[in-house]
Design a protein around this motif. Structure first.
Motif, PDB file in Angstrom:
ATOM      1  N   SER A 111       0.827  -1.211   0.000  1.00  0.00           N
ATOM      2  CA  SER A 111       0.000   0.000   0.000  1.00  0.00           C
ATOM      3  C   SER A 111       0.857   1.256   0.000  1.00  0.00           C
ATOM      4  CB  SER A 111      -0.887   0.005   1.248  1.00  0.00           C
ATOM      5  OG  SER A 111      -0.077  -0.078   2.414  1.00  0.00           O
ATOM      6  N   LYS A 137      -1.089  -9.541  -7.271  1.00  0.00           N
ATOM      7  CA  LYS A 137      -2.312  -9.245  -6.490  1.00  0.00           C
ATOM      8  C   LYS A 137      -2.287  -7.741  -6.217  1.00  0.00           C
ATOM      9  CE  LYS A 137      -5.349  -9.547  -2.934  1.00  0.00           C
ATOM     10  NZ  LYS A 137      -5.475  -8.115  -2.662  1.00  0.00           N
ATOM     11  N   HIS A 139      -3.014  -4.118  -4.766  1.00  0.00           N
ATOM     12  CA  HIS A 139      -3.417  -3.688  -3.420  1.00  0.00           C
ATOM     13  C   HIS A 139      -4.679  -2.836  -3.517  1.00  0.00           C
ATOM     14  CE1 HIS A 139      -3.516  -2.184   0.612  1.00  0.00           C
ATOM     15  NE2 HIS A 139      -2.580  -3.070   0.935  1.00  0.00           N
ATOM     16  N   PRO A 140      -5.690  -3.134  -2.661  1.00  0.00           N
ATOM     17  CA  PRO A 140      -6.950  -2.394  -2.772  1.00  0.00           C
ATOM     18  C   PRO A 140      -6.821  -0.908  -2.438  1.00  0.00           C
ATOM     19  CG  PRO A 140      -6.979  -3.917  -0.891  1.00  0.00           C
ATOM     20  CD  PRO A 140      -5.728  -4.198  -1.647  1.00  0.00           C
ATOM     21  N   GLY A 174     -11.189  -8.738   0.357  1.00  0.00           N
ATOM     22  CA  GLY A 174     -11.152  -9.929   1.220  1.00  0.00           C
ATOM     23  C   GLY A 174      -9.880 -10.704   0.944  1.00  0.00           C
ATOM     24  N   PHE A 192       5.974 -10.699  -1.108  1.00  0.00           N
ATOM     25  CA  PHE A 192       4.969  -9.908  -0.390  1.00  0.00           C
ATOM     26  C   PHE A 192       5.654  -8.742   0.315  1.00  0.00           C
ATOM     27  CE2 PHE A 192       3.249  -8.920   3.771  1.00  0.00           C
ATOM     28  CZ  PHE A 192       1.880  -8.773   3.554  1.00  0.00           C
ATOM     29  N   GLY A 194       4.238  -5.867   3.243  1.00  0.00           N
ATOM     30  CA  GLY A 194       3.069  -5.384   3.987  1.00  0.00           C
ATOM     31  C   GLY A 194       3.245  -5.625   5.461  1.00  0.00           C
ATOM     32  N   SER A 195       2.137  -5.984   6.118  1.00  0.00           N
ATOM     33  CA  SER A 195       2.161  -6.114   7.576  1.00  0.00           C
ATOM     34  C   SER A 195       2.696  -7.481   8.004  1.00  0.00           C
ATOM     35  CB  SER A 195       0.739  -5.967   8.122  1.00  0.00           C
ATOM     36  OG  SER A 195      -0.054  -7.036   7.649  1.00  0.00           O
ATOM     37  N   GLY A 198      -0.346  -9.911   7.808  1.00  0.00           N
ATOM     38  CA  GLY A 198      -0.665 -10.358   6.442  1.00  0.00           C
ATOM     39  C   GLY A 198       0.407 -11.299   5.907  1.00  0.00           C
ATOM     40  N   GLY A 220       8.339  -5.514   7.481  1.00  0.00           N
ATOM     41  CA  GLY A 220       8.589  -4.289   8.232  1.00  0.00           C
ATOM     42  C   GLY A 220       9.396  -4.510   9.494  1.00  0.00           C
ATOM     43  N   CYS A 255       8.716   1.280   5.683  1.00  0.00           N
ATOM     44  CA  CYS A 255       9.124   0.117   6.473  1.00  0.00           C
ATOM     45  C   CYS A 255      10.494   0.350   7.123  1.00  0.00           C
ATOM     46  CB  CYS A 255       9.122  -1.144   5.632  1.00  0.00           C
ATOM     47  SG  CYS A 255       9.803  -0.903   4.016  1.00  0.00           S
TER      48      CYS A 255
END
Ligand code: NAP
Length: 478
Positions: A111, A137, A139-140, A174, A192, A194-195, A198, A220, A255
């Motif tokens: 994100s 994929k 990110h929304p 989702g 990946f 992110g968090s 996740g 991170g 991060c």
């Protein structure tokens, strides 16, 4: 949707891996050119979706296209395939090795970097450079941005006659889409950013696959900074300004944000803390990338505020709007920090925790008890660094990148960069997600024994048609 995308991408991989490096270079360069061409329309869209300032987005887009061209240069130079040839006459031995692509890589966009760690970011590009096909994929947090950049890759593939499904993007609210992707039997690797939550969830899902595959999750860290006594005495105000400005950069949504600052056993450490608190108190927050990220930040701040052994030492000017993250500076002491592991948790945003120490042993102890990190920084004069040399050796085991007298934000894209680190910073400390070595996450070595010349890949043929650097019988040659 995920199943179709993966099946098509797998078929494209079979074709794509046979494509010459020269054609792959043109493909990468065309992706960069397509992105540069849409830049003026893309940036306002991304600005609206992410609230990131226009100047920051312009810089990030440039970084992204430079990164793509850097991988094109890597392929041009060619020695990245690590060609090794061992030939002996008696007894006869003909063994040759090089890196080959893994297959289909599932990439999760981040994100906080809508360009550099998203659709055409370092993960996708290093995978395509390696000869892998990619299912991304999106990110929304920036769906329109993702669509525009994905279209650039698809157009570049068309223009350069690549297999049409060498790249695909899947989306959907989702977690189902991501989970389907990492568990799909035809996916060969996962990347990946992110968090922790996740990344670990996707890692755990992937670990239940019948056929295990590598999962490179960058999740991170709190990027500890150790300030040594001599330099603090000499330059305290200046260091405080640099660290606080790094902490506030991009509303703290990096991060590599410095989140834990360890103070030396020194009376002047109090002055340093006051200066840092003043800077925070005079600062303003900024809009966060998404509502979820803002609520996680508020939750992290609330936990620190309610912590019995942590005190608030500075708080930025509060805004009257919703969704704005107010900067915070907290303080605790070494004993409390060492007793409570939750104080090492990342609070993603403009927040930092200063840790007071009484002696050198406490600083060493904090370093020794840190979890894995992307970066660790030491500020010191030469005398400080000689006296605290042991700290470097401890931190080497903890982080992927060590800095002296600098700030961890700002990750250069170079051959020597390491953006990685021991768990929980990532799920594989042997890798980097920034810099040209990122390509090795998506390759594996293959050994060709007693092959006739016509059947060998060009990189391993006797006459070296690619003209690349190789190791032949233990000696580097071209
Ligand atoms: P995130 O929640 O980790 O999401 C990243 C991607 O992983 C999204 O596509 C998300 O799917 C997917 N995902 C997350 N949890 C999942 C699960 N349990 N199962 C399957 N898929 C899952 O990251 P974010 O949305 O960017 O931000 C949330 C937090 O992440 C921030 O507050 C911050 O703490 C941290 N963060 C860290 C970094 C870093 O560089 N380390 C960068 C950004 C954010 P959906 O698309 O369905 O949501």
């Amino acid at each position: 949707m995920v199943n179709d995308a993966v099946i098509n991408t797998r078929e494209a991989f079979i074709e794509y891996k046979k494509i010459s490096p020269a054609q792959r270079i043109i493909f990468l360069q065309t992706i960069a050119a397509e992105i540069i061409a849409v830049g003026p329309t893309l940036i306002p869209v991304t600005h609206k979706e992410t609230f990131l300032p226009l100047a920051r987005l312009e810089g990030e887009l440039q970084r992204t296209t430079k990164q793509i061209n850097l991988f094109a240069e890597l392929l041009k130079e060619g020695s990245w395939v690590r060609a090794v040839i061992d030939i002996k006459e008696n007894p006869a031995v003909d063994i040759r090795q090089m890196q080959v692509p893994l297959g289909v890589v599932a990439v999760f966009g981040a994100s906080n970097f809508p360009f550099a760690f998203s659709v055409a970011g370092g993960d996708t590009i290093s995978a395509l450079a390696a000869g892998c096909a990619v299912v991304h994929k999106g990110h929304p947090a920036h769906p329109q941005t993702s669509k525009i950049v994905a279209e650039c890759i698809v157009t570049a593939a068309k223009k350069t006659n690549m297999p049409p499904h060498v790249f695909a993007m899947v989306e959907g609210a989702g977690y189902e889409v991501g989970l389907q992707l990492v568990t799909h039997p035809l996916v060969d690797a996962v990347a990946f950013t992110g968090s922790y939550k996740g990344g670990k969830a996707l890692y755990d899902a992937a670990s239940k696959r019948e056929r295990p595959v590598p999962v490179y999750a960058e999740m991170g860290s709190v990027n500890p900074v150790f300030i040594l006594p001599g330099i603090l005495r000499q330059n305290g105000d200046d260091i405080a300004a640099k660290i606080i400005s790094s902490n506030l950069l991009g509303t703290g949504q990096f991060c590599t944000n410095p989140g834990i600052i360890v103070l030396p056993p020194l009376h002047d450490a109090g002055k340093f803390l006051n200066k840092s608190s003043e800077l925070i108190s005079a600062s303003k927050g900024g809009a966060m990338l998404t509502g979820n990220i803002h609520s996680s930040y508020s939750h992290g701040i609330k936990k620190l505020q309610e912590h019995q052994r942590v005190r608030l030492a500075g708080k930025g000017i509060e805004a009257n709007e919703d969704g704005i993250a107010t900067p915070h500076l907290f303080v605790t002491d070494a004993d409390n920090f060492l007793k409570d592991e939750t104080l090492q948790e990342e609070v993603f945003g403009p927040s930092s925790l200063f840790v007071e120490t009484n002696d050198k042993a406490a600083m060493y102890n904090i370093a020794a008890n840190l979890q894995g990190q992307l970066t660790a920084t030491i500020w010191g004069t030469d005398e400080d660094l000689k006296e605290y040399e042991g700290l470097v050796h401890i931190l080497e085991d903890k982080a992927g990148r060590l800095l002296i007298n600098g700030v961890p934000t700002g990750v250069e894209v170079t051959a020597a960069m390491v953006h990685g680190g021991p768990f929980p910073a990532t799920t594989d400390s042997r890798s980097t997600s920034v810099g040209t070595d990122a390509i090795y996450r998506f390759t594996r070595p293959v050994c060709y024994q007693d092959f006739p010349q016509f059947l060998l890949p060009d990189a391993l043929k006797d006459n070296n048609p690619l003209g690349i650097k190789r190791k032949v019988n233990g000696r580097e040659e071209r």
